[in-house]
Scaffold this active site. Sequence first.
Site, short mmCIF file in Angstrom:
data_model
loop_
_atom_site.label_atom_id
_atom_site.label_comp_id
_atom_site.label_asym_id
_atom_site.label_seq_id
_atom_site.Cartn_x
_atom_site.Cartn_y
_atom_site.Cartn_z
N HIS A 37 28.38 5.20 -0.95
CA HIS A 37 28.39 5.66 -2.34
C HIS A 37 27.31 4.94 -3.13
O HIS A 37 27.01 3.77 -2.88
CB HIS A 37 29.76 5.39 -2.98
CG HIS A 37 30.83 6.28 -2.45
ND1 HIS A 37 32.12 5.86 -2.22
CD2 HIS A 37 30.80 7.59 -2.08
CE1 HIS A 37 32.84 6.86 -1.75
NE2 HIS A 37 32.05 7.92 -1.65
N HIS A 73 28.42 15.97 -0.05
CA HIS A 73 28.80 14.56 -0.15
C HIS A 73 29.46 14.08 1.15
O HIS A 73 29.10 13.03 1.70
CB HIS A 73 29.75 14.37 -1.33
CG HIS A 73 30.22 12.97 -1.54
ND1 HIS A 73 29.71 12.15 -2.51
CD2 HIS A 73 31.15 12.23 -0.89
CE1 HIS A 73 30.30 10.97 -2.46
NE2 HIS A 73 31.19 11.00 -1.48
N GLU A 74 30.44 14.86 1.63
CA GLU A 74 31.14 14.46 2.86
C GLU A 74 30.20 14.49 4.06
O GLU A 74 30.29 13.66 4.95
CB GLU A 74 32.35 15.36 3.09
CG GLU A 74 33.40 15.33 1.98
CD GLU A 74 33.82 13.92 1.60
OE1 GLU A 74 33.83 13.03 2.46
OE2 GLU A 74 34.13 13.71 0.41
N HIS A 113 28.39 11.26 4.22
CA HIS A 113 29.11 10.17 4.88
C HIS A 113 28.94 10.27 6.39
O HIS A 113 28.82 9.25 7.08
CB HIS A 113 30.59 10.22 4.51
CG HIS A 113 30.89 9.70 3.14
ND1 HIS A 113 30.38 8.50 2.69
CD2 HIS A 113 31.63 10.21 2.12
CE1 HIS A 113 30.82 8.28 1.45
NE2 HIS A 113 31.56 9.31 1.08
N CYS A 132 36.36 6.79 -6.57
CA CYS A 132 36.46 6.90 -5.12
C CYS A 132 36.97 5.58 -4.56
O CYS A 132 36.52 4.52 -4.99
CB CYS A 132 35.10 7.24 -4.51
SG CYS A 132 35.17 7.54 -2.75
#
Length: 776
Positions: A350, A340-341, A344, A170
């Site tokens: 991360h 995961h998004e 954020h 990433c």
Amino acid sequence: MLQALLTVSLLLSPVPVSAIKELPGVKKYEVVYPIRLHPLHKREVKEPEQQEQFETELKYKMTVNGKIAVLYLKKNKNLLAPGYTETYYNSTGKEITTSPQIMDDCYYQGHIINEKDSDASISTCRGLRGYFSQGNQRYFIEPLSPIHRDGQEHALFKYDPEEKNYDSTCGTDGVLWVHDLQNIARPATRLVKLNDGKVQKHEKYIEYYLVLDNGEFKKYNENQDEIRKRVFEMANYVNMLYKKLNTHVALVGMEIWTDEDKINITPNASFTLENFSKWRGSVLPRRKRHDIAQLITATEFAGMTVGLAFMSTMCSPYHSVGVVQDHSDNLLRVAGTMAHEMGHNFGMFHDNYSCKCPSTICVMDKALSFYIPTDFSSCSRVSYDKFFEDKLSNCLFNAPLPTDIISTPICGNQMVEMGEDCDCGTSEECTNICCDAKTCKIKAGFQCTSGECCEKCQFKKAGMVCRPAKDECDLPEMCDGKSGNCPDDRFRANGFPCHHGKGYCLMGACPTLQEQCTELWGPGTKVADQSCYNRNEGGSKYGYCRRVDDTLIPCKTNDTMCGKLFCQGGSDNLPWKGRIVTFLTCKTFDPEDTSEEIGMVANGTKCGHNKVCINAECVDIEKAYKSTNCSSKCKGHAVCDHELQCQCEEGWSPPDCDDSSVVFYFSIVVAVLFPVAVISLVVAIVIRQQSSREKQKKDQRPLSTTGTRPHKQKRKPQMVKAVQPQEMSQMKLHVYDLPVEGNEPPASFLISKPDFSPPPIPAPRSSSFLDSNPKA
């Protein structure tokens, strides 16, 4: 005993076979035959298919890894929010929105019985399909036959730890926290400060909206039923993950672009995210109330990117969004990217080597692997809690109102709907002693079931504080003695002095030039001199008041403090694309994206004595807010709030604010308890002194070398080292020969551009999830 109570069929032994289907990360599977355990008497089991549709709990028995395992499943009643809608478009492009009565009874969550660390996310619509864990091993199960019957053969895929392969990276290892610089006058989502400060104990609700592009529609043969089942299974898995954070993710709507894409979708993930953000902000709020929207696309993003989201923007009206590529046939891998998004959006970084992950891989792992994330790391949990301390998070604490729910009320689904006083789930689930689970009504003799103003099933006394004032621009809320709920959050009247006279309150905030400089440039920044602000009279892109299309309107002499924001010092590492312009002691920012007013003085900022900036004009407070002497019109002990309504001061009961019995009662309690506390303290001191003397006498005696007991040493508290996020590296490019506008003096320019290209928006920083795998 279990065998005697349940009607059970014997299981055949699982037969290992070679892989006949290719799934990402799976080389082989074994065949198992799950048998459903029916907790009913034989005479009651007449229509098993119909019965299964409505059962809250299910149990399946199968052989897993050579051992008998019983899978316990509980229906996910909150998968779809009340009032769930679906939107699609006909051949002429006309928008069609429906409220289908979908029976989402086949989506379950659970665990393996008698396994300490186990969870499951399973769909029973057509056999068993989904994920479960047993100890440290993860499994995926799906039916091998399209015929739905008890005991049918299923493929059980085992993920081998030796096959774990981090072949993806990433590019956003150094994400910075970025403050939201949107108009602070917007009160829709306001910072929540919970009274006990423990966010973990409070349930949160995420109203989740998913949009699927035209490529997705075609990818699944324009079959909306197939798309719906896939989306529901993914949403069920995302909900299972966030339940570990005491957060419910409920799907409030799904939209499929059946005719054509409504935005330009390209392999450039940043460009697509920016376009989706603008579409969402201008279109979706009018259509559906929601907290976050994600776009699922069939377009392959460039490079290794399979997902992108703005950083720490949950509840933002424009930037609470993410885009996810449908990068795998294994829907749980895609669901992991969706979670995961979303992480954020909550400000989660991360994971790094210092983070403790309770499972094989956690949601915020920087890379995709063959494993599906099953938990959140210690770092993610810290970031999640911090989000609720620092960010605008009101939208996550408001469960849907009964009046917002358009579906048929169902008692027992843990959602309070029209005609219900409460809903604590089924009789087996309910733990609320005030609520009758069978009728969803308040029990006889009680007044309330929940809320800040409900204590032991009775209303708290009028005038009791239920939400203390957070700061000088906030007002405390008091119970009214007629409801268990705390009244809506109210603020000081707009124009009330704050920050020692450096600002005036506006919608609960205290906007000042210093605060805005610090938000933009970071610590060590200060407001530039008045001479810098005089440049706003020039009407150039380095000094102006307003922008009308492509025309820059200069400030009038009295309005210079309401145009471009000028500061001194601070950091030059900004998360937005644009130019950092410095001349003499003045520093300002010229953003590449002119649609967002970054670097402009905010509305409500003080620009003189009894004057504030409103739409780039310096106007009198009375003209702006019409709040002067408002409180003098209130009767009793009341003050004016931001809507020019009278509100009682702390300790005075509504509605007339003339009853101070609560304060009087508190004073009596203090008067009684204070002497008692003093006497107790004196007695404790005397006892301690006597004990000390006796101990000294004992210490003077000779020590015996036999028969002594070792003293237990007190452990020193360990210091926990705080892990700081890594600083974001930025590529800086100096530009020297830029044309000078008009009579502008030569200035030094610095183009601020992150090495990872985020969308050119104000506060939010985008964060991506990358996959170097060929798109599975």
